[in-house]
Write an enzyme that holds these catalytic residues in place. Structure first.
Site, PDB file in Angstrom:
ATOM      1  N   LYS A  26     -17.057  -0.351   9.138  1.00 23.26           N
ATOM      2  CA  LYS A  26     -15.825  -1.065   9.496  1.00 23.26           C
ATOM      3  C   LYS A  26     -15.681  -1.177  11.007  1.00 23.26           C
ATOM      4  CE  LYS A  26     -10.802  -1.023   8.825  1.00 23.26           C
ATOM      5  NZ  LYS A  26      -9.652  -0.405   8.119  1.00 23.26           N
ATOM      6  N   ASN A  80       0.840  -1.193   0.000  1.00 26.10           N
ATOM      7  CA  ASN A  80       0.000   0.000   0.000  1.00 26.10           C
ATOM      8  C   ASN A  80       0.875   1.243   0.000  1.00 26.10           C
ATOM      9  OD1 ASN A  80      -2.340  -1.471   0.051  1.00 26.10           O
ATOM     10  ND2 ASN A  80      -2.621  -1.336   2.270  1.00 26.10           N
ATOM     11  N   ASP A 120      -6.733 -10.690   9.272  1.00 21.46           N
ATOM     12  CA  ASP A 120      -7.327  -9.425   9.712  1.00 21.46           C
ATOM     13  C   ASP A 120      -6.816  -9.142  11.126  1.00 21.46           C
ATOM     14  OD1 ASP A 120      -8.980  -7.346  10.640  1.00 21.46           O
ATOM     15  OD2 ASP A 120     -10.585  -7.953   9.279  1.00 21.46           O
ATOM     16  N   ILE A 121      -5.760  -8.361  11.214  1.00 17.47           N
ATOM     17  CA  ILE A 121      -5.090  -8.138  12.502  1.00 17.47           C
ATOM     18  C   ILE A 121      -5.995  -7.399  13.475  1.00 17.47           C
ATOM     19  CG2 ILE A 121      -3.074  -7.102  13.622  1.00 17.47           C
ATOM     20  CD1 ILE A 121      -1.593  -7.426  10.949  1.00 17.47           C
TER      21      ILE A 121
END
Length: 395
Positions: free
Chosen positions: A335, A207, A303-304
């Protein structure tokens, strides 16, 4: 932060010369330094040079008639705000771990009721020796703080861990230890930077994150007295001095580092973790061979944020980040509920905003109570405001 009284014990090693710069840096920061030299330390630095830089008398002898007439070693050990050992040699660490007190330095360390911070310095083989590692484990269990050692070239010609931390690194650790801010005694976990998910040895998925916002948040939390564990991917900006730094490359490595860092009082997940990784990573560079495009199979990364929110050791306050390019508030609100975190810091990272990789941020803090718009400001200011809200939430 008001100046503090530092009792500096200088051990006998080649790194003792760095203690002279450490004294100067501490005094520049408004702190007073009372120096203690071991007998071996005088082989590397002179009492006169140390005294001149500290502006204080140098203490060396446990059996000094004038000093000990009033139990000087007890007074020295109690008058400081923090006791610092730099360099902390293998011998000094061994004495501390075993509870020995046969000279002024080791007696001070046994008699003090203040926190102690050590900056280890020794040959790499001495650092790796089983006895040193046992002593280190004992000292950590006893609550002794550490700074370093660093990895690098040594005076003996070898390379590895054992170099004493640089003076400004030690100053940062000292100031973190004596900071009486609202987060003193609190442990905060911060993730930052991008992750790099390898395709082959020379290519990766990532990213567009500089890590600037995460680093600023860690710095602001340190300034309020928190103990900060900083888990960062390969960022463009340096990690703040004074954090417990854990450097990772991939999302899987970041997840493991985060789990190992728990428990924590609060956690801030500012890292831009890649959502996907390659399912078919190869060990050799993929070549153009004229047979068409390579087939790249994707797999979903862990998904930390959600996994930490589901942990039995879930921090009291969990803060996530939502970098969005459309429907920012709606997507970030969804979210927060989906992940199970307490707050979401939402920001619009559309190319036109200049946020991603820039020096400013325009965020909205979303909680169960709704959305709180913040004005556009520098990332340092965003970090300070967030750190203060975290301190308020933790009480």
């Amino acid at each position: 932060m008001a100046g503090k009284k530092i009792l500096l014990i200088i051990g006998g090693g080649i790194a003792a010369f760095k203690s002279l710069d450490l004294i100067r840096r501490l005094r520049e920061g408004g702190h007073s330094v009372t120096p203690v030299l071991t007998k071996a330390a005088t082989e590397f630095v002179t009492p006169l040079s140390v005294s001149a830089l500290a502006g204080e008398k140098v203490y060396q002898d446990l059996f000094d008639l004038n000093d000990e007439a009033e139990m000087g070693h007890i007074e020295l050990s109690r008058a400081a705000d923090l006791v610092v050992v730099a360099p902390a040699t293998a011998d000094l660490m061994g004495k501390m771990a075993a509870g020995l007190a046969n000279d002024l330095a080791s007696t001070l360390l046994m008699a003090t009721d203040k926190r102690v911070l050590i900056a280890p310095s020794m040959n790499v083989r001495m650092w790796e020796h089983a006895a040193t590692q046992r002593n280190l484990a004992t000292l950590l269990e006893d609550g002794i703080l550490t700074c370093g050692p660093n990895e690098g070239d040594m005076a003996c010609g070898e390379f590895g861990f054992g170099r004493m931390a640089e003076p400004m690194e030690i100053v940062a650790a000292i100031e973190a230890a004596v900071n009486d801010g609202p987060l003193k005694g609190r442990h905060v976990l911060v993730t930052s930077g991008p992750t790099h998910e390898p395709i082959d040895p020379v290519r990766y998925i990532a990213n567009r994150s500089s890590g600037a916002q995460g680093a600023a948040i860690a710095q602001a939390l340190l300034g309020l007295g928190a103990k900060v564990t900083f888990v960062t991917g390969p960022a463009d900006v340096a990690a703040p001095m004074g954090v417990d730094l854990i450097e990772v490359q991939t999302a899987a490595q970041m997840q493991a580092a985060v789990k190992a860092a728990l428990p924590a009082d609060a956690a801030v997940f500012a890292a831009a973790v890649a959502d996907w990784r390659m399912a078919n990573t190869v060990d050799e560079k993929i070549k153009k061979d004229g047979n068409g495009l390579p087939v790249l199979e994707f797999a979903e990364n862990p998904d930390i944020l959600a996994s930490v929110c589901a942990e039995k050791q879930k921090p009291k306050l969990v803060v996530g980040f939502a970098a969005e390019t459309q429907d920012v508030i709606e997507n970030a609100t969804a979210k927060r509920k989906r992940k199970g975190c307490d707050w979401i810091v939402a920001n619009d990272v559309s190319p036109s905003t200049g946020i991603m990789g820039g020096s400013e941020n325009d965020v909205t803090l979303i909680s169960k109570d709704g959305a709180e718009d913040w004005p556009r400001m520098g990332k340092d200011q965003v970090a300070q405001r967030l750190a203060e809200k975290i301190a308020e939430a933790l009480g």
